[in-house]
Design a protein around this motif. Sequence first.
Motif, PDB file in Angstrom:
ATOM      1  N   GLU A   1       0.815  -1.214   0.000  1.00 45.65           N
ATOM      2  CA  GLU A   1       0.000   0.000   0.000  1.00 45.65           C
ATOM      3  C   GLU A   1       0.853   1.271   0.000  1.00 45.65           C
ATOM      4  O   GLU A   1       0.377   2.349  -0.351  1.00 45.65           O
ATOM      5  N   ASP A   2       2.135   1.143   0.371  1.00 44.35           N
ATOM      6  CA  ASP A   2       3.018   2.307   0.401  1.00 44.35           C
ATOM      7  C   ASP A   2       3.667   2.608  -0.948  1.00 44.35           C
ATOM      8  O   ASP A   2       4.108   3.740  -1.173  1.00 44.35           O
TER       9      ASP A   2
ATOM     10  N   GLU B   1     -12.500  -1.230   4.585  1.00 43.46           N
ATOM     11  CA  GLU B   1     -11.093  -0.865   4.691  1.00 43.46           C
ATOM     12  C   GLU B   1     -10.861  -0.229   6.055  1.00 43.46           C
ATOM     13  O   GLU B   1     -11.805   0.217   6.717  1.00 43.46           O
ATOM     14  N   ARG B   2      -9.604  -0.206   6.469  1.00 38.57           N
ATOM     15  CA  ARG B   2      -9.267   0.437   7.730  1.00 38.57           C
ATOM     16  C   ARG B   2      -8.853   1.873   7.468  1.00 38.57           C
ATOM     17  O   ARG B   2      -8.028   2.143   6.595  1.00 38.57           O
ATOM     18  N   THR B   3      -9.453   2.802   8.184  1.00 35.54           N
ATOM     19  CA  THR B   3      -9.144   4.215   8.006  1.00 35.54           C
ATOM     20  C   THR B   3      -7.846   4.569   8.734  1.00 35.54           C
ATOM     21  O   THR B   3      -7.283   3.755   9.473  1.00 35.54           O
ATOM     22  N   ASP B   4      -7.393   5.799   8.541  1.00 37.79           N
ATOM     23  CA  ASP B   4      -6.140   6.236   9.157  1.00 37.79           C
ATOM     24  C   ASP B   4      -6.194   6.179  10.678  1.00 37.79           C
ATOM     25  O   ASP B   4      -5.163   5.983  11.339  1.00 37.79           O
ATOM     26  N   ASP B   5      -7.378   6.344  11.247  1.00 41.57           N
ATOM     27  CA  ASP B   5      -7.492   6.299  12.710  1.00 41.57           C
ATOM     28  C   ASP B   5      -7.802   4.903  13.241  1.00 41.57           C
ATOM     29  O   ASP B   5      -8.118   4.733  14.425  1.00 41.57           O
ATOM     30  N   GLY B   6      -7.731   3.898  12.352  1.00 46.23           N
ATOM     31  CA  GLY B   6      -7.890   2.514  12.787  1.00 46.23           C
ATOM     32  C   GLY B   6      -9.303   1.984  12.737  1.00 46.23           C
ATOM     33  O   GLY B   6      -9.528   0.797  13.032  1.00 46.23           O
TER      34      GLY B   6
ATOM     35  N   SER C   1     -15.252   0.600   1.842  1.00 43.93           N
ATOM     36  CA  SER C   1     -14.218   0.973   0.877  1.00 43.93           C
ATOM     37  C   SER C   1     -14.810   1.313  -0.480  1.00 43.93           C
ATOM     38  O   SER C   1     -14.113   1.858  -1.336  1.00 43.93           O
TER      39      SER C   1
END
Length: 590
Positions: free
Chosen positions: A404-405, A441-446, A451
């Motif tokens: 993903e990076d 999907e998992r968001t930036d805050d977990g 999605s």
Amino acid sequence: MNPYRTRTCADLDASDAGNDVRLAGWVHRVRDHGGVLFIDLRDHYGMTQLICDPDSPAFPEVEKVRSEWCVSIAGTVKKRDPSLVNPKIPTGEIEVFVREIDVLGKAAELPLPVFGEQDYPEETRLRYRFLDLRRQGLHDNMVLRSDVVRDLRERMWGQGFNEYQTPILTASSPEGARDFLVPSRLHPGKFYALPQAPQQFKQLIMVSGFDKYFQIAPCFRDEDPRADRSPTDFYQLDMEMSFVTQEDVFATIQPVIQGCFERFGEGRKVDADWPLISYADSALKYGTDKPDLRNPIEMQVVSDHFRGSGFAIFANLLEKPGTEVRAIPAPGGGSRKFCDRMNKFAQEQGLPGMGYIFWRDNAGDVEAAGPLAKNIGPERTEAIRQQLCLGVGDAAFFLGGRPEDFEGVAGRARTVIGQELGLIDEDRFAFAWIVDFPMFERTDDGAIDFSHNPFSMPQGGMDALQGDPLKVLGYQYDLACNGYELISGAIRNHQPEIMFKAFEIAGYGEDEVRRRFGGMVNAFTYGAPPHGGCAAGIDRMVMLLADEANIREVIMFPMNQQAEDLMMGAPSDPTPAQLRDLGIRVLPRD
């Protein structure tokens, strides 16, 4: 008789010689050949050359006309001398001798020329869009757009679909973008939303017993602008069907889209084989969920060749969970100069760089070169070459880490490599269905969130929602064409208990679901049929068919990059009276 014209500027040919006609249009350009005036007169349909000399009673008035004056003329059709025939236009065999001219509308000094296709600043083009639209290229794009819409309608009608219109003012719903809100005067403090899509309404149409629905639908999303996306509104071919599977939707929409591209593609090849590619495979092989299959490059995982190798960066990275190394083959890219250029590209994209290997001839043997080759040795480089089916004169680029990076950069690098090495077939439309999207999907805050489309049926139904939500796949699908998303759709979740569970996983309680989607949830308790459909972006279709890189070239009156209408002055400040009517006060943004 019409006082302005009896024929159009595309009608006349040699058979009209000697006839008196009246034409109306815009003065495209004026040429003075020693006292004989030649004028190209343009209307929506085409161009006719006018001629006027001092023998004409209209000559003194014709001398005054300038570019883009709107005029009506009367005259006699004459054959051109054979040496002066212009085969590039339908009226190239004739000209019209002007005997009378009426100026219908004078034009001020032009802020941009209509004659020619010079590139002008976008701000000027949008502020004077009515002039920009007179230019032939843009004018042709708008006619193409109209023809495409008509063609799509005819094809949908031919498949037994009925066209129904859905509301423009509705309730807000979470569909992946920001809503445009409209304050209600009759209900102070409450707001309507402009529909991001007719999603809920078309599902309700299915519940209402209408088997096949379509609409050329306006959609409104408050989005950041991109070259292939309007920042405010767009149009889509919206369709829905009852009692269907995913495959039924594919079989229905393919002949509509394929037929349209064949009709308006101007001879470019239109692929008839539309492969089904899973979302996971698309991300791995192409670095995107909208791959350009005209580019033959497919990325591969090559982690095993770097584990325990002398290239410490990748060897150490692979000891961390969730990491891998992928290779981008580059047939014909086997030069240090090209490899260094691509390494610089990766750095410009925010990565440290891209490792590379290129293969060259060494006394009849294939030799691997480059820093990576020296670090991992000939046995590993040969294994990589064999896996990627490469040879002398070829190269491969490598990216490592969590997919993903680096996936996005890898996808863009694949495109640039394909373009620079001439691997992409520009005269082709290549389609692919992307399927098996993850539901969550998992968001930036977990947190867990949807999605994709929240109204999709999960594969496996209720049972699938009992386990790891990140492993749940939906009956969701996109159609990719030449690197663009052309269609998005799904088989819908028509069972309330499954819907409540799906929204619960995404953090929406049953009470909130009923509050926000009460109409649809209520309808689903009264015998909802299985149903599914999709929507095709008309603006993007026309952009591809017109071979334009910017979607604003196929929209009649587009916004600029800041979502402003420079011609009409929108968005504008409301009057105090309007705000009082709505019970609204505008506060400064912090």
